[in-house]
Design a protein around this motif. Structure first.
Motif, PDB file in Angstrom:
ATOM      1  N   ASP A 105      12.480 -11.235  46.188  1.00 21.73           N
ATOM      2  CA  ASP A 105      11.937 -10.323  47.202  1.00 21.73           C
ATOM      3  C   ASP A 105      12.877 -10.121  48.382  1.00 21.73           C
ATOM      4  O   ASP A 105      12.460 -10.084  49.535  1.00 21.73           O
ATOM      5  CB  ASP A 105      10.577 -10.815  47.702  1.00 21.73           C
ATOM      6  CG  ASP A 105       9.518 -10.809  46.604  1.00 21.73           C
ATOM      7  OD1 ASP A 105       9.556  -9.873  45.773  1.00 21.73           O
ATOM      8  OD2 ASP A 105       8.693 -11.734  46.564  1.00 21.73           O
ATOM      9  N   ILE A 106      14.166  -9.975  48.073  1.00 15.81           N
ATOM     10  CA  ILE A 106      15.184  -9.702  49.084  1.00 15.81           C
ATOM     11  C   ILE A 106      15.576  -8.238  48.959  1.00 15.81           C
ATOM     12  O   ILE A 106      16.069  -7.805  47.917  1.00 15.81           O
ATOM     13  CB  ILE A 106      16.429 -10.590  48.876  1.00 15.81           C
ATOM     14  CG1 ILE A 106      16.054 -12.074  49.003  1.00 15.81           C
ATOM     15  CG2 ILE A 106      17.529 -10.216  49.868  1.00 15.81           C
ATOM     16  CD1 ILE A 106      17.152 -13.026  48.569  1.00 15.81           C
ATOM     17  N   MET A 156      17.223 -14.542  58.579  1.00 20.93           N
ATOM     18  CA  MET A 156      17.662 -14.288  57.218  1.00 20.93           C
ATOM     19  C   MET A 156      18.119 -15.622  56.622  1.00 20.93           C
ATOM     20  O   MET A 156      18.842 -16.373  57.246  1.00 20.93           O
ATOM     21  CB  MET A 156      18.807 -13.273  57.240  1.00 20.93           C
ATOM     22  CG  MET A 156      19.320 -12.935  55.871  1.00 20.93           C
ATOM     23  SD  MET A 156      20.751 -11.820  55.840  1.00 20.93           S
ATOM     24  CE  MET A 156      20.293 -10.552  56.969  1.00 20.93           C
ATOM     25  N   GLY A 157      17.713 -15.875  55.399  1.00 19.81           N
ATOM     26  CA  GLY A 157      18.062 -17.123  54.746  1.00 19.81           C
ATOM     27  C   GLY A 157      19.464 -17.117  54.161  1.00 19.81           C
ATOM     28  O   GLY A 157      20.138 -16.085  54.091  1.00 19.81           O
ATOM     29  N   GLU A 158      19.873 -18.292  53.757  1.00 16.41           N
ATOM     30  CA  GLU A 158      21.207 -18.463  53.170  1.00 16.41           C
ATOM     31  C   GLU A 158      21.377 -17.617  51.910  1.00 16.41           C
ATOM     32  O   GLU A 158      22.424 -16.996  51.704  1.00 16.41           O
ATOM     33  CB  GLU A 158      21.442 -19.943  52.865  1.00 16.41           C
ATOM     34  CG  GLU A 158      22.831 -20.242  52.356  1.00 16.41           C
ATOM     35  CD  GLU A 158      23.919 -20.008  53.397  1.00 16.41           C
ATOM     36  OE1 GLU A 158      25.059 -19.727  52.984  1.00 16.41           O
ATOM     37  OE2 GLU A 158      23.636 -20.098  54.601  1.00 16.41           O
ATOM     38  N   LEU A 159      20.349 -17.588  51.056  1.00 15.78           N
ATOM     39  CA  LEU A 159      20.434 -16.795  49.829  1.00 15.78           C
ATOM     40  C   LEU A 159      20.622 -15.315  50.154  1.00 15.78           C
ATOM     41  O   LEU A 159      21.463 -14.643  49.560  1.00 15.78           O
ATOM     42  CB  LEU A 159      19.199 -17.005  48.952  1.00 15.78           C
ATOM     43  CG  LEU A 159      19.182 -16.232  47.631  1.00 15.78           C
ATOM     44  CD1 LEU A 159      20.379 -16.602  46.749  1.00 15.78           C
ATOM     45  CD2 LEU A 159      17.880 -16.464  46.889  1.00 15.78           C
ATOM     46  N   SER A 160      19.869 -14.818  51.109  1.00 18.92           N
ATOM     47  CA  SER A 160      19.985 -13.408  51.514  1.00 18.92           C
ATOM     48  C   SER A 160      21.389 -13.088  52.013  1.00 18.92           C
ATOM     49  O   SER A 160      21.977 -12.081  51.617  1.00 18.92           O
ATOM     50  CB  SER A 160      18.986 -13.081  52.627  1.00 18.92           C
ATOM     51  OG  SER A 160      17.672 -13.213  52.171  1.00 18.92           O
ATOM     52  N   ARG A 161      21.909 -13.956  52.876  1.00 21.96           N
ATOM     53  CA  ARG A 161      23.263 -13.733  53.412  1.00 21.96           C
ATOM     54  C   ARG A 161      24.304 -13.758  52.300  1.00 21.96           C
ATOM     55  O   ARG A 161      25.203 -12.917  52.261  1.00 21.96           O
ATOM     56  CB  ARG A 161      23.600 -14.792  54.456  1.00 21.96           C
ATOM     57  CG  ARG A 161      23.054 -14.491  55.827  1.00 21.96           C
ATOM     58  CD  ARG A 161      23.632 -15.429  56.879  1.00 21.96           C
ATOM     59  NE  ARG A 161      23.246 -16.818  56.636  1.00 21.96           N
ATOM     60  CZ  ARG A 161      22.105 -17.368  57.026  1.00 21.96           C
ATOM     61  NH1 ARG A 161      21.230 -16.643  57.676  1.00 21.96           N
ATOM     62  NH2 ARG A 161      21.849 -18.639  56.773  1.00 21.96           N
ATOM     63  N   THR A 162      24.177 -14.713  51.403  1.00 21.15           N
ATOM     64  CA  THR A 162      25.144 -14.828  50.312  1.00 21.15           C
ATOM     65  C   THR A 162      25.110 -13.598  49.414  1.00 21.15           C
ATOM     66  O   THR A 162      26.154 -13.051  49.057  1.00 21.15           O
ATOM     67  CB  THR A 162      24.873 -16.103  49.488  1.00 21.15           C
ATOM     68  OG1 THR A 162      24.999 -17.241  50.342  1.00 21.15           O
ATOM     69  CG2 THR A 162      25.846 -16.228  48.332  1.00 21.15           C
ATOM     70  N   ILE A 163      23.918 -13.160  49.059  1.00 24.45           N
ATOM     71  CA  ILE A 163      23.795 -11.974  48.207  1.00 24.45           C
ATOM     72  C   ILE A 163      24.371 -10.751  48.910  1.00 24.45           C
ATOM     73  O   ILE A 163      25.116  -9.972  48.302  1.00 24.45           O
ATOM     74  CB  ILE A 163      22.334 -11.751  47.780  1.00 24.45           C
ATOM     75  CG1 ILE A 163      21.929 -12.819  46.760  1.00 24.45           C
ATOM     76  CG2 ILE A 163      22.140 -10.352  47.199  1.00 24.45           C
ATOM     77  CD1 ILE A 163      20.467 -12.791  46.364  1.00 24.45           C
TER      78      ILE A 163
END
Length: 58
Positions: free
Chosen positions: A49-50, A1-8
């Motif tokens: 696309d998350i 999981m990317g940083e953007l996904s985790r942050t969101i």
């Protein structure tokens, strides 16, 4: 999981918790703010696309 996904996901989790508390306290103003924040985070997630789950308080 990317940083953007985790942050969101983290921000959504916090926003949903705050929304539940605001509703329980009868704070319509804060509930409106949190609902707007949730909608914006979900829009950002969709644009990238998350996939994010929808908790019961939607």
């Amino acid at each position: 999981m990317g940083e953007l996904s985790r942050t969101i996901e983290e921000r959504l989790s916090d926003a949903y918790a705050s929304l539940r508390l605001a509703r329980a306290d009868g704070d319509a103003y804060l509930a409106d703010i949190r609902q707007s924040e949730i909608e914006e985070l979900r829009r950002i997630a969709a644009n990238h696309d998350i996939g994010v789950p929808s908790p019961d308080c939607d």
